[in-house]
Design a protein around this motif. Structure first.
Motif, PDB file in Angstrom:
ATOM      1  N   GLU A 181       0.821  -1.206   0.000  1.00 24.36           N
ATOM      2  CA  GLU A 181       0.000   0.000   0.000  1.00 24.36           C
ATOM      3  C   GLU A 181       0.857   1.259   0.000  1.00 24.36           C
ATOM      4  O   GLU A 181       0.561   2.244  -0.683  1.00 24.36           O
ATOM      5  CB  GLU A 181      -0.917  -0.009   1.218  1.00 24.36           C
ATOM      6  CG  GLU A 181      -1.827   1.207   1.307  1.00 24.36           C
ATOM      7  CD  GLU A 181      -2.635   1.237   2.582  1.00 24.36           C
ATOM      8  OE1 GLU A 181      -3.348   2.239   2.795  1.00 24.36           O
ATOM      9  OE2 GLU A 181      -2.552   0.280   3.387  1.00 24.36           O
ATOM     10  N   LEU A 182       1.944   1.240   0.778  1.00 18.47           N
ATOM     11  CA  LEU A 182       2.808   2.408   0.879  1.00 18.47           C
ATOM     12  C   LEU A 182       3.704   2.598  -0.342  1.00 18.47           C
ATOM     13  O   LEU A 182       4.132   3.718  -0.632  1.00 18.47           O
ATOM     14  CB  LEU A 182       3.706   2.285   2.123  1.00 18.47           C
ATOM     15  CG  LEU A 182       3.045   2.377   3.486  1.00 18.47           C
ATOM     16  CD1 LEU A 182       4.032   1.962   4.573  1.00 18.47           C
ATOM     17  CD2 LEU A 182       2.547   3.797   3.755  1.00 18.47           C
ATOM     18  N   ALA A 183       4.012   1.518  -1.032  1.00 21.27           N
ATOM     19  CA  ALA A 183       5.038   1.522  -2.066  1.00 21.27           C
ATOM     20  C   ALA A 183       4.938   2.666  -3.077  1.00 21.27           C
ATOM     21  O   ALA A 183       5.953   3.273  -3.425  1.00 21.27           O
ATOM     22  CB  ALA A 183       5.059   0.176  -2.783  1.00 21.27           C
ATOM     23  N   PRO A 184       3.749   3.007  -3.586  1.00 23.44           N
ATOM     24  CA  PRO A 184       3.686   4.089  -4.574  1.00 23.44           C
ATOM     25  C   PRO A 184       4.174   5.440  -4.066  1.00 23.44           C
ATOM     26  O   PRO A 184       4.548   6.303  -4.871  1.00 23.44           O
ATOM     27  CB  PRO A 184       2.196   4.139  -4.942  1.00 23.44           C
ATOM     28  CG  PRO A 184       1.680   2.777  -4.642  1.00 23.44           C
ATOM     29  CD  PRO A 184       2.439   2.352  -3.423  1.00 23.44           C
ATOM     30  N   ASP A 185       4.187   5.634  -2.741  1.00 19.50           N
ATOM     31  CA  ASP A 185       4.633   6.901  -2.162  1.00 19.50           C
ATOM     32  C   ASP A 185       6.052   6.832  -1.598  1.00 19.50           C
ATOM     33  O   ASP A 185       6.514   7.783  -0.974  1.00 19.50           O
ATOM     34  CB  ASP A 185       3.673   7.349  -1.057  1.00 19.50           C
ATOM     35  CG  ASP A 185       2.324   7.775  -1.593  1.00 19.50           C
ATOM     36  OD1 ASP A 185       2.288   8.480  -2.618  1.00 19.50           O
ATOM     37  OD2 ASP A 185       1.304   7.378  -1.000  1.00 19.50           O
ATOM     38  N   LEU A 186       6.760   5.717  -1.815  1.00 16.53           N
ATOM     39  CA  LEU A 186       8.114   5.561  -1.300  1.00 16.53           C
ATOM     40  C   LEU A 186       9.136   5.823  -2.402  1.00 16.53           C
ATOM     41  O   LEU A 186       8.898   5.526  -3.568  1.00 16.53           O
ATOM     42  CB  LEU A 186       8.333   4.146  -0.764  1.00 16.53           C
ATOM     43  CG  LEU A 186       7.373   3.639   0.316  1.00 16.53           C
ATOM     44  CD1 LEU A 186       7.739   2.208   0.704  1.00 16.53           C
ATOM     45  CD2 LEU A 186       7.389   4.545   1.538  1.00 16.53           C
TER      46      LEU A 186
END
Length: 313
Positions: A181-186
């Motif tokens: 879930e976080l990956a696109p913003d990392l």
């Protein structure tokens, strides 16, 4: 104040003994927790660093705030609220294999929520650092790091995530789902192998773990492998770096946090991923010589000297 690095997470009171917990009777008060350790390391690495958290209003929390300020960490983003500041007890363990006795249930930091974020502060930050520990403390903490990541990433800053998988806080399935879930913003992920990679990806190979990170949409991956060094990967172009040997081995507590804080600081200040990873490895190597999470946080000069004068395997 414009920050190079903002760290979000829970600082902890540390009650440390020079002996294993099975024998220890005398403990020394210190201040630690992955977020605090990383923030102090980022400041030592030259970055204007702030810690965003909630703390209690008691005297020990006052001392914790003073500890941060004395080490160059901006405390203007620390909210003082009712409730306790969390803590933990540990004994000496150079191998880093023991468990901690945590005293954090219902701590002030577990009540962090998105309303604690100042959009102007986050949007102007060059880098954000947080961990899976922070996200696992409570649903509101998870919502807070999600919102912070969107703010920093949306303004072009680095968002660095240390999965720091802890089975006492979450399950492997939830940790893997959160990472996806976080990956696109990392921009950078720092999984350790095998502890994080086995839980998140079901693999222990650093090359495969880095590939999994990239497939989720994260451009940079640095897979730490303890004594086996690092796998540094930029959108799939990878390089293995050897470990920087530690001159003194006292306690492994906080070494990974020192790595994360140093790497984030140097990226925020314009270093390449490779250069930042090398410096972070050297800083973590020196940190092994101190007892507790912040027993030895090296200066940037000490880290650079250690990196350039220490033969690698």
């Amino acid at each position: 104040m414009t920050h190079d690095v903002v760290v979000v997470g829970e600082p902890l009171l540390e009650f440390a003994a020079a002996e294993p917990l099975t024998d220890a009777v005398t403990f020394t008060l210190g201040f630690s927790g992955d977020a605090l350790n990383a923030a102090v390391a980022a400041a030592a690495a030259g970055a204007r660093t702030a810690l965003l958290t909630r703390l209690g209003t008691d005297e020990l929390s006052d001392r914790l705030v003073a500890f941060l300020a004395a080490r160059g960490v901006d405390t203007s983003l620390v909210r003082r609220v009712g409730g306790q500041t969390g803590g933990y007890v540990l004994g000496a363990d150079p191998a880093g294999v023991r468990g901690f006795a945590y005293l954090r249930a219902g701590s002030a930091a577990t009540t962090l929520e998105p309303s604690d974020l100042d959009p102007d502060v986050l949007s102007s930050a060059k880098a954000l650092l947080f961990s899976g520990i922070t996200a696992g403390l409570s649903p509101s903490c998870a919502d807070t790091v999600r919102a912070a990541a969107r703010l920093v990433r949306g303004s072009g800053g680095h968002v660095v995530y240390d999965p720091n998988y802890r089975p006492r806080l979450t399950t492997a399935e939830r940790a893997a789902a959160l990472f996806a879930e976080l990956a696109p913003d990392l921009t950078v992920a720092l999984p350790s192998a095998p502890a994080d990679t086995a839980a998140l990806f079901g693999c222990t190979d650093a090359v495969e773990a880095a590939a999994r990170v990239h497939r989720l949409g994260v451009p940079y991956a640095v897979v730490t492998r303890g004594a086996d060094g690092l796998r540094v990967s930029d959108r799939g172009a990878g390089l293995d770096l050897p470990v920087v040997p530690a001159p003194v081995l006292v306690d492994a507590t906080g070494a990974g946090d020192c790595f994360a804080g140093t790497l984030t600081a140097r990226l925020a200040l314009g270093d390449t991923l490779l250069d930042a990873s090398r410096l972070a490895s050297a800083a973590a190597s020196l940190a092994l010589g101190g007892r507790g999470g912040t027993g030895l946080i090296p200066t940037l000069t000490q880290t650079r000297t250690h990196l350039t004068t220490t033969p690698t395997p």
